[in-house]
Design a protein around this motif. Structure first.
Motif, PDB file in Angstrom:
ATOM      1  N   HIS A 482       0.920  -1.267  -0.432  1.00  0.00           N
ATOM      2  CA  HIS A 482       0.204  -0.591  -0.140  1.00  0.00           C
ATOM      3  C   HIS A 482       0.358   1.208   0.047  1.00  0.00           C
ATOM      4  O   HIS A 482       0.995   2.169  -0.434  1.00  0.00           O
ATOM      5  CB  HIS A 482      -0.677  -0.502   1.381  1.00  0.00           C
ATOM      6  CG  HIS A 482      -1.742   0.848   1.086  1.00  0.00           C
ATOM      7  ND1 HIS A 482      -2.535   1.737   0.580  1.00  0.00           N
ATOM      8  CD2 HIS A 482      -1.489   2.058   1.877  1.00  0.00           C
ATOM      9  CE1 HIS A 482      -2.906   2.393   0.886  1.00  0.00           C
ATOM     10  NE2 HIS A 482      -2.482   3.017   1.671  1.00  0.00           N
ATOM     11  N   VAL A 484       4.396   1.556  -0.791  1.00  0.00           N
ATOM     12  CA  VAL A 484       5.135   1.920  -2.029  1.00  0.00           C
ATOM     13  C   VAL A 484       3.404   2.371  -3.371  1.00  0.00           C
ATOM     14  O   VAL A 484       4.749   2.836  -3.788  1.00  0.00           O
ATOM     15  CB  VAL A 484       5.596   0.341  -2.391  1.00  0.00           C
ATOM     16  CG1 VAL A 484       4.944   0.163  -3.792  1.00  0.00           C
ATOM     17  CG2 VAL A 484       6.626   0.046  -1.678  1.00  0.00           C
ATOM     18  N   SER A 485       2.407   1.735  -3.225  1.00  0.00           N
ATOM     19  CA  SER A 485       1.351   2.155  -3.606  1.00  0.00           C
ATOM     20  C   SER A 485       1.192   3.964  -4.414  1.00  0.00           C
ATOM     21  O   SER A 485       0.534   4.364  -5.231  1.00  0.00           O
ATOM     22  CB  SER A 485       0.212   1.701  -4.789  1.00  0.00           C
ATOM     23  OG  SER A 485      -0.734   1.803  -3.214  1.00  0.00           O
ATOM     24  N   ARG A 487       1.020   8.005  -4.326  1.00  0.00           N
ATOM     25  CA  ARG A 487       1.934   9.036  -4.288  1.00  0.00           C
ATOM     26  C   ARG A 487       1.436   9.857  -3.931  1.00  0.00           C
ATOM     27  O   ARG A 487       0.062  10.285  -3.329  1.00  0.00           O
ATOM     28  CB  ARG A 487       1.727   9.307  -6.826  1.00  0.00           C
ATOM     29  CG  ARG A 487       2.776   8.294  -6.855  1.00  0.00           C
ATOM     30  CD  ARG A 487       1.888   7.901  -9.049  1.00  0.00           C
ATOM     31  NE  ARG A 487       2.573   7.053  -8.920  1.00  0.00           N
ATOM     32  CZ  ARG A 487       3.744   7.503  -9.999  1.00  0.00           C
ATOM     33  NH1 ARG A 487       3.914   8.133 -10.092  1.00  0.00           N
ATOM     34  NH2 ARG A 487       3.836   6.008 -10.369  1.00  0.00           N
ATOM     35  N   PHE A 489       1.540  13.616  -4.808  1.00  0.00           N
ATOM     36  CA  PHE A 489       1.151  15.367  -5.852  1.00  0.00           C
ATOM     37  C   PHE A 489       2.532  13.929  -7.201  1.00  0.00           C
ATOM     38  O   PHE A 489       3.399  14.752  -7.621  1.00  0.00           O
ATOM     39  CB  PHE A 489       2.032  15.884  -5.517  1.00  0.00           C
ATOM     40  CG  PHE A 489       1.065  17.185  -4.981  1.00  0.00           C
ATOM     41  CD1 PHE A 489       0.640  17.016  -3.598  1.00  0.00           C
ATOM     42  CD2 PHE A 489       0.932  17.900  -6.326  1.00  0.00           C
ATOM     43  CE1 PHE A 489      -0.859  17.530  -3.765  1.00  0.00           C
ATOM     44  CE2 PHE A 489      -0.399  19.269  -5.085  1.00  0.00           C
ATOM     45  CZ  PHE A 489      -0.868  18.976  -4.127  1.00  0.00           C
ATOM     46  N   GLY A 490       2.302  13.110  -7.123  1.00  0.00           N
ATOM     47  CA  GLY A 490       3.027  12.541  -8.822  1.00  0.00           C
ATOM     48  C   GLY A 490       3.976  11.678  -7.831  1.00  0.00           C
ATOM     49  O   GLY A 490       4.681  10.996  -9.102  1.00  0.00           O
ATOM     50  N   PRO A 492       6.400   9.369  -5.934  1.00  0.00           N
ATOM     51  CA  PRO A 492       6.103   7.829  -4.760  1.00  0.00           C
ATOM     52  C   PRO A 492       6.448   8.197  -3.951  1.00  0.00           C
ATOM     53  O   PRO A 492       7.272   8.660  -3.190  1.00  0.00           O
ATOM     54  CB  PRO A 492       7.306   7.051  -5.285  1.00  0.00           C
ATOM     55  CG  PRO A 492       7.744   7.627  -7.240  1.00  0.00           C
ATOM     56  CD  PRO A 492       7.455   9.002  -6.847  1.00  0.00           C
ATOM     57  N   LEU A 494       7.160   6.136  -1.205  1.00  0.00           N
ATOM     58  CA  LEU A 494       8.507   5.816  -0.293  1.00  0.00           C
ATOM     59  C   LEU A 494       9.658   5.548  -1.310  1.00  0.00           C
ATOM     60  O   LEU A 494      10.771   5.386  -0.675  1.00  0.00           O
ATOM     61  CB  LEU A 494       8.283   3.879  -0.304  1.00  0.00           C
ATOM     62  CG  LEU A 494       8.839   2.908   1.258  1.00  0.00           C
ATOM     63  CD1 LEU A 494       8.262   4.513   2.047  1.00  0.00           C
ATOM     64  CD2 LEU A 494       8.592   2.026  -0.045  1.00  0.00           C
ATOM     65  N   LEU A 497      13.409   5.322  -1.682  1.00  0.00           N
ATOM     66  CA  LEU A 497      14.196   4.264  -1.240  1.00  0.00           C
ATOM     67  C   LEU A 497      13.233   3.043  -2.608  1.00  0.00           C
ATOM     68  O   LEU A 497      14.060   2.109  -2.993  1.00  0.00           O
ATOM     69  CB  LEU A 497      13.208   3.644  -0.265  1.00  0.00           C
ATOM     70  CG  LEU A 497      13.861   1.734   0.427  1.00  0.00           C
ATOM     71  CD1 LEU A 497      15.077   1.495   0.471  1.00  0.00           C
ATOM     72  CD2 LEU A 497      12.960   1.193   1.789  1.00  0.00           C
ATOM     73  N   ALA A 498      11.770   3.283  -2.609  1.00  0.00           N
ATOM     74  CA  ALA A 498      11.831   2.532  -3.954  1.00  0.00           C
ATOM     75  C   ALA A 498      10.264   3.536  -4.459  1.00  0.00           C
ATOM     76  O   ALA A 498       9.616   4.004  -3.963  1.00  0.00           O
ATOM     77  CB  ALA A 498      10.669   1.026  -3.226  1.00  0.00           C
ATOM     78  N   PRO A 499      11.009   4.083  -5.845  1.00  0.00           N
ATOM     79  CA  PRO A 499      11.726   3.346  -6.237  1.00  0.00           C
ATOM     80  C   PRO A 499      13.439   3.811  -6.121  1.00  0.00           C
ATOM     81  O   PRO A 499      13.600   4.778  -5.345  1.00  0.00           O
ATOM     82  CB  PRO A 499      11.425   4.491  -7.766  1.00  0.00           C
ATOM     83  CG  PRO A 499      10.001   5.046  -7.893  1.00  0.00           C
ATOM     84  CD  PRO A 499       9.502   4.529  -6.375  1.00  0.00           C
ATOM     85  N   LEU A 500      14.231   3.143  -6.099  1.00  0.00           N
ATOM     86  CA  LEU A 500      15.989   4.065  -4.997  1.00  0.00           C
ATOM     87  C   LEU A 500      16.112   4.636  -6.860  1.00  0.00           C
ATOM     88  O   LEU A 500      16.136   5.473  -7.683  1.00  0.00           O
ATOM     89  CB  LEU A 500      16.430   2.987  -5.836  1.00  0.00           C
ATOM     90  CG  LEU A 500      17.784   2.483  -4.521  1.00  0.00           C
ATOM     91  CD1 LEU A 500      17.737   2.413  -3.405  1.00  0.00           C
ATOM     92  CD2 LEU A 500      18.900   2.048  -5.093  1.00  0.00           C
TER      93      LEU A 500
END
Lengths: 545, 365
Positions: A482, A484-485, A487, A489-490, A492, A494, A497-500
């Motif tokens: 959740h 990680v999904s 956003r 204001f666009g 991501p 996390l 870290l992810a995306p690194l």
């Protein structure tokens, strides 16, 4: 029979009722965009009267310009204007005006009772109103809002313009220390509640022409000033555009009393338990985030300002991390651990003692079992009750005056803690677990973030109690998915870290020294990537040979 | 502002492949490969790593000829509409049945090792339900979960091995190749069904931000997996001896149970479960995603999200009925899995590649 059903169905459909009553016919800006200023004074007064209502606190002061028979009407809200400033800037100067020839721009400009109204207006605007804060309106609605904000509006005959003199006296507290975001070493002051003061506080931190302020009025009935601040040339222009677009919702909302209303209107995922907008009442924090390439949204009447876009890690960063040498280096990982323990410690204990006793070393198992001897509840119920009581205690203590708060802590600590153990209702081990979790949850600097963690803790607890480690970890990986999904204001949630993004990680899990930050956070895609020059690292002076 | 265009960075693809392969590779192979190859299991793992690299090479070579197309689309482009759809349908069956097998593998492990009195269906259905969330959110989210999880998974894995370093007796690895080369080869062919899963790169290829790094992604993923498997084999061999390792169903779990560190840190199974649940969750969501994705591709549907629930029900039912008991599952993994995977991972790409070459040369004449 058929009719009955159809009428029943009609009733279910619940059509919105049409507004017919007079009361609902309040003038609203979005519905009546055009309030062009009429020429005659009588008409102006009439429309103004309709707009600001026939309230007792609105004053229509009719007076003459000097000893001529030129009539001027001043409209203001009693008590909201600073009467001293009002007298000095408007009444004294206008009423005591002496009819004489004025040398203006080389030419003669004579004002008498029979002069051109436009000329009179120009004269008053240019020479007679002794203040810098003067606005010209061509829309009566705007003028009415000014009156209701505490300004004095001057109506003249024969001109389709209105002068608004800013003499408002805003009820204002002194600027106080930031109490909810305490810092040991950093600046102590917090934001004021008044919008203008907040902007001034921000400008005080960033004295650079790049700092741009855009303002709108939010709330149909509250007409609250809402301001968006950013650093032009640094911030990503798309982000500003997106923020502008989302803030349009703020204009149409019923009313705004707290920045929370704006937050709910502009966030990306309204149903996520995680906050996606950072709140601060520290000018230094807001300024630092501006320089990183973020946008700050402030409103009149609340010391809290919003910072977007927000990533997960901002909630475990405290201002002090940046002000003390290398402190952040050790504290950041500690806060990550605290975060994980807040979420999972009670569930871990329950899963371990209920399902996986074989994993506990024998001596520890003996200790726990001995402590649990005679406790009538299963571990899950015990944990749920204790965690629940703790949350209730905290919530009860939150809004209590200081004096009663002490009584509450006695009740909480002695009666519920000590007595519950002595009465064998809960085991001491559980009290230790609950207390540790509480301490851990206090380690997270952002209150509104720790609230959501505290809530999720109960969900994880239920899963751990039904399925042991499997349930707990399933919930953990679900939460990870959740988070990680999400956003903001666009950006991501996390990231980095992810995306690194390795360069951004320098300021996330650890806080490396100031001189090592070459770039602004790249995940924000700032216009100006480079943060500062290289080679700022202090060099050890070598003795000359 | 969710973007429809999926973009996967090289690091994400590496993480995805690594987690994807290693999460099931640490379940059965550490026990099964020594059954075949004895104390030379580590050579088998190394050898199948090399075989895996050649599959990566083949897939990347094939995909780089058709930029922007995934393996299924390449099939249609090379073999024409009818044969291409047939191959695509084969992939659909492959993905659905492997998903069911993976889910059963996972829940069988949970029941055998941790919660013997809980019915299998509980684990199957919960795992599918939770994975569906990730599948629903899309490939990009699955990638992000795997890149967030890969470092803890690998570090914890290393952590469990480091604690055993004192018990490892390297001389028990000798003599090398005592029984000849054939057992080693058989072991490596068995493990090839894991390293061959690197062919999934062919499904990810069109979404890569830097497709020219595709070969690198595969090489890194297989290198990491081989490193862990070889190290694991050596550690297990050195600590337990091949005779005992081959008798255990889940040697790594037994291994973790043996750990006693610092007098209080005992039985690090919790760590092992963490690795397994996180890894399996990612693997299952990826495979459900690919099942849905290939169905969408073959039948030309607009969005894979529309039929996720029926697909999940089908997979759940299959996972409960496809194997009668854990012996059948083990039998499948030992004897059938390898050719089954190799058919889709090696033979089909090889055929596609061959036809491409043939077509090109015919075209030139």
């Amino acid at each position: 029979m058929k009719n009955l059903f159809s009428s029943f169905r009609k009733g279910l459909r619940r059509r919105p009722r049409k507004n017919t009553g007079q009361i609902n016919k309040l003038p609203q800006k979005p519905d009546h965009p055009n309030y062009a200023v009429p020429l005659s004074l009588a008409e102006k007064t009439e429309i103004m009267g309709k707009l600001v209502g026939h309230s007792n606190d609105i004053v229509f002061r009719r007076f003459n310009l000097g000893f001529t028979d030129i009539q001027v009407i001043a409209v203001y809200a009693q008590g909201m204007a600073n009467s001293h400033a009002q007298n000095q800037a408007i009444f004294k100067s206008l009423m005591l005006y002496e009819e004489k020839s004025e040398e203006v721009g080389g030419g003669k400009r004579e004002i008498t009772g029979k002069s051109d109204p436009a000329l009179i207006y120009e004269l008053v605007k240019d020479n007679l109103i002794i203040t810098g804060q003067l606005t010209e309106h061509e829309d009566l609605w705007e003028a009415a809002i000014d009156v209701l904000s505490g300004d004095t509006v001057l109506l003249f005959d024969g001109v389709n313009k209105i002068l608004s003199v800013r003499v408002r006296q805003v009820p204002q507290k002194n600027i106080e220390d930031s109490e909810r975001e305490v810092s040991i070493r950093g600046p102590q002051t917090g934001f004021s509640e008044v919008l203008e003061t907040k902007i001034a506080q921000l400008r005080n931190k960033i004295k650079h022409p790049a700092l741009k302020i855009e303002s709108i009025r939010g709330g149909v009935y509250t007409n609250t000033g809402v301001v968006m601040a950013y650093l032009q040339g640094i911030v990503n222009p798309e982000l500003v555009e997106e923020a502008r677009r989302r803030l349009e919702r703020v204009i149409h909302v019923d009313g705004i009393w707290e920045s929370g209303v704006i937050e709910e209107l502009i966030e990306d995922n309204p149903f996520s338990p995680f906050p996606q907008v950072e709140i601060t009442e520290r000018p230094d924090k807001a300024a630092a985030q501006l320089i990183s390439g973020r946008v700050v949204i402030m409103m009149d009447g609340s010391p809290n300002v919003l910072i977007v876009p927000t990533i997960f890690w901002q909630f475990i960063q405290a201002s002090d991390d940046f002000y003390q040498r290398l402190i952040g280096f050790a504290l950041r990982p500690a806060r990550v651990i605290a975060l994980l323990l807040t979420l999972f410690l009670p569930s871990f204990y329950v899963a371990l003692t209920t399902y996986h006793r074989e994993m506990i070393p024998l001596s520890l198992l003996m200790a726990i079992s001995a402590a649990r001897e005679g406790v009538p509840f299963p571990a899950f119920v015990e944990a749920f009750i204790m965690e629940g009581i703790f949350e209730f205690l905290r919530e009860a203590g939150l809004r209590l005056p200081m004096q009663i708060g002490q009584a509450l802590s006695i009740v909480g600590a002695l009666v519920l803690g000590q007595a519950a153990i002595q009465a064998n209702l809960v085991s001491p081990a559980m009290v230790i677990v609950v207390a540790t979790t509480a301490v851990m949850s206090f380690m997270i600097p952002a209150f509104h973030f720790s609230v959501s963690l505290r809530l999720l803790r109960f969900v994880v607890l239920i899963f751990a109690a039904t399925l042991g480690f499997f349930g707990m970890l399933l919930m953990a990986v679900f939460l990870l998915t959740h988070v990680v999904s999400l956003r903001s204001f666009g950006v991501p949630y996390l990231s980095p870290l992810a995306p690194l993004n390795l360069d951004d990680l320098k300021d996330v899990l650890l806080r490396l020294p100031v001189w090592s930050h070459k770039y602004r956070p790249l995940i924000l895609r700032p216009q100006d990537i480079k943060r500062q020059d290289e080679g700022l690292k202090p060099v050890k002076p070598r003795p000359e040979k | 502002m969710l973007t429809e265009k999926i973009k996967i960075s090289s690091w994400q693809a590496t993480a995805l492949l690594t987690v994807n392969i290693i999460s099931t590779a640490i379940l059965y192979p550490p026990g099964f490969v020594p059954q075949l190859a004895g104390r030379d299991a580590w050579i088998s793992f190394a050898l199948s790593g090399v075989f895996g690299l050649s599959i990566v090479y083949l897939v990347v070579l094939l995909c780089s000829r058709y930029p922007g197309l995934n393996l299924l689309q390449i099939g249609e482009a090379v073999l024409g509409r009818f044969l291409g759809k047939l191959v695509g349908f084969g992939f659909v069956l492959f993905f659905i049945s492997t998903t069911a097998a993976i889910i059963l593998e996972f829940s069988d492990f949970m029941v055998t090792a941790f919660m013997p009195r809980t019915p299998l269906a509980v684990f199957n259905i919960l795992m599918i339900l939770f994975s569906l969330y990730a599948v629903y959110l899309g490939l990009e989210v699955i990638c992000r979960v795997s890149e967030a999880a890969v470092v803890p998974i690998l570090v914890f894995f290393l952590f469990t091995m480091v604690f055993m370093i004192g018990e490892v007796e390297l001389p028990s690895l000798l003599p090398v190749l005592d029984a000849g080369f054939m057992p080693v080869l058989r072991g490596s062919l068995f493990f090839l069904s894991w390293t061959a899963q690197a062919f999934l790169l062919g499904m990810l290829y069109p979404y890569l931000v830097r497709p020219q790094q595709a070969a690198k992604i595969g090489i890194y993923a297989i290198a990491i997996i081989s490193f862990y498997m070889i190290a694991g084999a050596i550690f297990l061999e050195g600590a337990l001896g091949s005779g005992q390792v081959a008798r255990l169903l889940y040697p790594l779990l037994s291994f973790a149970r043996l750990i006693k560190a610092g007098g209080f840190l005992e039985r690090l199974e919790a760590v092992v479960i963490l690795i397994w649940i996180f890894g399996q969750y990612i693997k299952i969501s990826l495979f459900i995603y690919f099942s849905a994705f290939s169905i969408r591709q073959v039948f030309g549907l607009a969005d894979y999200r529309t039929f996720l629930w029926p697909l999940a029900a089908l997979i759940a039912a299959l996972s409960l009925t496809i194997f009668g008991n854990s012996m059948e599952l083990e039998n499948f993994i030992k004897n059938i899995l390898s050719p089954f995977v190799l058919f889709f991972a090696l033979i089909i790409p090889l055929c596609l590649f061959g036809v491409t070459i043939l077509k090109n040369s015919v075209g030139k004449i």
